[in-house]
Enzyme design. Structure first.
Site, PDB file in Angstrom:
ATOM      1  N   SER A 191       0.779  -1.197   0.028  1.00 15.78           N
ATOM      2  CA  SER A 191      -0.101  -0.111   0.089  1.00 15.78           C
ATOM      3  C   SER A 191       0.831   1.349   0.000  1.00 15.78           C
ATOM      4  CB  SER A 191      -0.943  -0.020   1.282  1.00 15.78           C
ATOM      5  OG  SER A 191      -2.046  -0.987   0.989  1.00 15.78           O
ATOM      6  N   ALA A 193     -17.308  -9.177   4.488  1.00 15.56           N
ATOM      7  CA  ALA A 193     -17.811  -9.403   3.139  1.00 15.56           C
ATOM      8  C   ALA A 193     -16.706  -9.798   2.057  1.00 15.56           C
ATOM      9  CB  ALA A 193     -18.576  -8.135   2.824  1.00 15.56           C
ATOM     10  N   TYR A 224     -11.015   2.251   4.559  1.00 21.90           N
ATOM     11  CA  TYR A 224      -9.830   2.331   3.586  1.00 21.90           C
ATOM     12  C   TYR A 224     -10.367   1.052   2.542  1.00 21.90           C
ATOM     13  CZ  TYR A 224      -4.622   1.316   2.775  1.00 21.90           C
ATOM     14  OH  TYR A 224      -3.520   1.418   2.009  1.00 21.90           O
ATOM     15  N   ASN A 268      -8.844  -0.478  -1.601  1.00 20.52           N
ATOM     16  CA  ASN A 268      -7.866  -0.463  -2.517  1.00 20.52           C
ATOM     17  C   ASN A 268      -8.534   0.182  -3.869  1.00 20.52           C
ATOM     18  OD1 ASN A 268      -5.752  -1.544  -1.222  1.00 20.52           O
ATOM     19  ND2 ASN A 268      -6.900  -3.465  -0.954  1.00 20.52           N
ATOM     20  N   GLY A 305       3.073  -0.323   3.803  1.00 21.28           N
ATOM     21  CA  GLY A 305       2.397  -1.493   3.041  1.00 21.28           C
ATOM     22  C   GLY A 305       2.864  -2.781   3.197  1.00 21.28           C
TER      23      GLY A 305
END
Length: 365
Positions: free
Chosen positions: A66, A130, A172, A174, A311
């Site tokens: 990240s 999820a 957060y 991506n 990251g």
């Protein structure tokens, strides 16, 4: 670019001790670079690969996870500086083909306040999960060379429930950065890798940094990353140094070195890449977790702030910290044995805290 694992620069036994402790905590290997008023120090601890005895190479390339997001945010802000888009412009106006909510702005993508479902999965406050696209366990192992198109990842997210109304929270995701990279390509008419090269990599002479797209390759020299998983009741550990990072896309696919991360972040914090006003916007955090525009701001007390974006991705991790003026930086690459349970998450958190406190002093809340 040196691959000598022997510490160089001023004698810093406290730094060598810190990385030795990190290696002893379960992280396979650590390569560290610190630049401050005492000069540059480079060292490593642990092992370059499982079954070997060689210490990690200190000039090695590694997947930065990240930390990629900060490069993407800087590139977007360069386009804002040129007037090609605005921080509060609706993204849907420039990427109408995605079908985004018109309330979602460029700022919301960079600050994770869009509410868009994260394509790598969501973890809710009540403990529910999820699932996103496969990125763990045997399913990911079997798909680790599969190519995902960025628009495919966005579509996956947009047909799932949003976390909140645009601008009404922080989460957060991506996917925000997958869209941000698509925005760069739409505004410039060029692939992101080319735009990154012309705007940042070449001017700063960052010869060890790249956005690999769907390529599974990593340049030499490099240390090794691993993945441990269950295969029908049998525990297996495989080398995943080579993998196709398109599953995370612009959320974490780049490769770099500790020297390049130092040069880049020093230049960014020192005002060499962005106008003063946009750098201030980048460094202004929202109140949930202290996230600015592709960067975390951490209060040290006494009027001091440290900025960072770390990251981790598939057995490889990056640390990238700098003081407000960029004169003190900490950059590190970690290689380790990853697993579906993310069992090294806690040691990784302790590692980054331990190193940051050695360099910057006790970190505030």
């Amino acid at each position: 670019m040196s691959s000598d694992p022997t510490p160089r620069g001023p004698d810093r036994p406290e730094l060598q001790k810190a990385i030795e402790e990190i290696a002893a905590s379960g992280i396979l290997g650590v390569q560290l670079r610190v630049d401050d008023e005492r000069g540059a120090w480079v060292g490593s601890a642990g092992r370059r690969e499982l079954g070997g005895t060689q210490r990690p190479l200190t000039g090695a390339h590694f997947r930065i996870g990240s930390t990629t997001k900060n490069f993407v945010a800087t590139t977007v802000l360069m386009l804002v500086a040129e007037g090609r888009t605005g921080l509060d412009s609706p993204v849907a106006d420039q990427l109408p083909q995605l079908g985004l909510d018109r309330r979602i702005t460029v700022r919301m993508l960079l600050q994770h306040t869009s509410g868009i479902f994260n394509h790598t999965g969501e973890y809710y406050e009540d403990g529910k999960v999820a699932a996103g696209i496969p990125w763990q366990g045997k399913e990911w192992v079997d798909l680790r060379f599969h190519t995902y198109e960025p628009a495919e990842l966005v579509r996956f997210s947009l047909v799932r429930p949003t976390r909140f109304e645009p601008g009404a929270g922080w989460s957060y995701a991506n996917t925000n950065y997958v869209i941000a990279r698509l925005l760069v390509e739409e505004l410039t008419g060029r692939p992101f890798a080319e735009e990154l090269r012309q705007r940042i990599l070449e001017p700063l002479h960052l010869t060890g940094t790249l956005a690999p797209g769907a390529s599974p390759e990593i340049p030499d020299p490099h240390n090794h990353s691993y993945y441990r998983y269950d295969d029908a009741g049998v525990e297996r550990t495989i080398d995943i140094t080579r993998q196709n990072p398109s599953w995370v896309g612009a959320g974490g696919d780049m490769i770099s070195t500790t020297a390049d991360l130092h040069t880049y972040f020093c230049a960014l914090m020192g005002g060499m890449l962005l106008p003063e006003g946009l750098l201030a916007e980048m460094r202004t955090p929202e109140q949930t977790i202290g996230y600015g525009l592709g960067i975390f701001a951490q209060d040290l007390g006494e009027g001091r702030t440290v900025y960072h974006h770390n990251g981790g991705q598939g057995g490889s991790a990056a640390l990238m910290y700098a003081s407000a003026d960029g004169t003190t930086t900490l950059t590190a690459g970690l290689n380790y044995v990853d697993d579906p349970g993310l069992s090294l998450a806690a040691p990784f958190q302790k590692a980054q805290q331990r190193l940051a406190e050695e360099v910057f002093g006790t970190l505030g809340a």
